[in-house]
Design an enzyme around this catalytic site. Structure first.
Site, PDB file in Angstrom:
ATOM      1  N   SER A 151       4.780   9.380   4.447  1.00  0.00           N
ATOM      2  CA  SER A 151       3.657   8.745   5.145  1.00  0.00           C
ATOM      3  C   SER A 151       4.181   7.984   6.353  1.00  0.00           C
ATOM      4  O   SER A 151       5.315   7.493   6.329  1.00  0.00           O
ATOM      5  CB  SER A 151       2.953   7.765   4.206  1.00  0.00           C
ATOM      6  OG  SER A 151       2.036   6.965   4.932  1.00  0.00           O
ATOM      7  N   TYR A 164       3.380   0.820  -1.780  1.00  0.00           N
ATOM      8  CA  TYR A 164       3.187   2.206  -1.314  1.00  0.00           C
ATOM      9  C   TYR A 164       4.086   2.485  -0.108  1.00  0.00           C
ATOM     10  O   TYR A 164       4.810   3.489  -0.078  1.00  0.00           O
ATOM     11  CB  TYR A 164       1.724   2.447  -0.951  1.00  0.00           C
ATOM     12  CG  TYR A 164       1.466   3.818  -0.350  1.00  0.00           C
ATOM     13  CD1 TYR A 164       1.448   4.954  -1.155  1.00  0.00           C
ATOM     14  CD2 TYR A 164       1.251   3.973   1.020  1.00  0.00           C
ATOM     15  CE1 TYR A 164       1.230   6.217  -0.604  1.00  0.00           C
ATOM     16  CE2 TYR A 164       1.035   5.234   1.571  1.00  0.00           C
ATOM     17  CZ  TYR A 164       1.022   6.353   0.761  1.00  0.00           C
ATOM     18  OH  TYR A 164       0.816   7.599   1.303  1.00  0.00           O
TER      19      TYR A 164
END
Ligand code: NAD
Length: 253
Positions: A151, A164
């Site tokens: 990501s 995350y």
């Protein structure tokens, strides 16, 4: 199961984790169109997985909870049982938790452990399990290929939550470390998407507005945009250790 007995006319076999929905489904369909036999996988949604396997030309579906070590072994065993070879591993499955970065108390140890296990440990373990098959694939002239879906949150100080973002930063570093260790037989790359239009992000109105306003491409990515980036990395004979930021240029602004 829709498995041919041989892969003689195919580019090889690709295992795509988390491939019954979102980005993973687009990657599996793309690699299938390009001529790969595909091993589909998800934690639940077995009916969707089996329907997709029937629809794609050469595909099988395997259910496994990647938070569990035994399930990872089962997945790799079943993937190898389908055609007896593996050329491409796409570590797409991942989980997220939305926690404001300033709310440190909400980012509990349990959240850290859960995200780390699925987003970092599982991809590493699957590469370790796939290593012999990917090295074997290299003997036929093309290096085995691993693509990790990380990501932009692992590249820039952003993301749904600190646990995350850190898990995806770890996955990016893992990508580079494995590229060094496994070349030239196995190439290891990552795609780091920004916002992607999936059911998960359907109600992320602020992020969508940000991308429309500031990204040079004026939109979030589609799952097919990310699948295209994966296919480019898989098609290469040379690229390794790359983390391909796929955010429509938002990082430039
Ligand atoms: P998604 O929820 O549609 O897909 C996630 C997949 O991961 C599902 O198929 C699910 O079955 C699988 N999965 C999750 N936990 C699992 C477990 N314990 N065991 C087995 N499978 C498990 O979401 P998506 O948006 O398509 O996400 C795919 C990947 O892209 C993830 O790694 C995510 O972090 C990453 N990503 C997504 C975006 C976005 O905007 N959607 C942005 C950046 C990165």
């Amino acid at each position: 199961m829709n498995a041919p007995s041989t892969t003689d006319n195919m580019l090889g076999v690709a295992l795509v984790t988390g491939s019954t929905s979102g980005i993973g489904a687009a990657i599996a369909r793309r690699l299938s169109r390009e001529g790969y036999a595909v091993v589909l996988h998800s934690r639940s949604s077995a009916d969707t997985g089996r329907a997709m396997a029937a629809e794609l030309k050469h595909a099988v579906y395997v259910q496994a909870d990647l938070a569990l070590e035994a399930d990872r072994v089962h997945l790799m065993h079943e993937a190898m049982a389908a055609w007896g070879r593996l050329d491409v591993l796409v570590n797409n499955a991942g989980i997220s938790k939305v926690i404001p970065h300033a709310d440190l108390a909400a980012a509990t140890s349990a959240v850290w452990h859960e995200l780390h296990e699925v987003n970092v440990v599982a991809p590493f373990h699957l590469v370790a399990l796939a290593e012999p098959a990917l090295r074997e694939a290299a003997k036929s002239g093309r290096a085995g290929s691993v693509v990790n879906i990380s990501s932009h949150a692992g590249v820039r100080p952003k993301g749904a939550s600190i646990p995350y973002a850190v898990s995806k930063a770890s996955l990016n570093h893992l990508t580079r470390l494995l590229a060094v260790s496994l070349g030239p037989d196995i190439r290891v790359n990552a795609v780091a998407p920004g916002l992607v239009d999936t059911p998960l992000t359907a109600d992320w109105k602020d992020a969508q507005a940000l991308w429309r306003a500031r990204a040079p491409m004026h939109r979030a990515a589609s799952p097919d945009d990310i699948a295209h980036a994966v296919a480019m990395l898989v098609a290469s004979d040379y690229l390794t250790g790359e983390v391909l930021l796929s955010d429509g240029g938002l990082n430039l602004t």
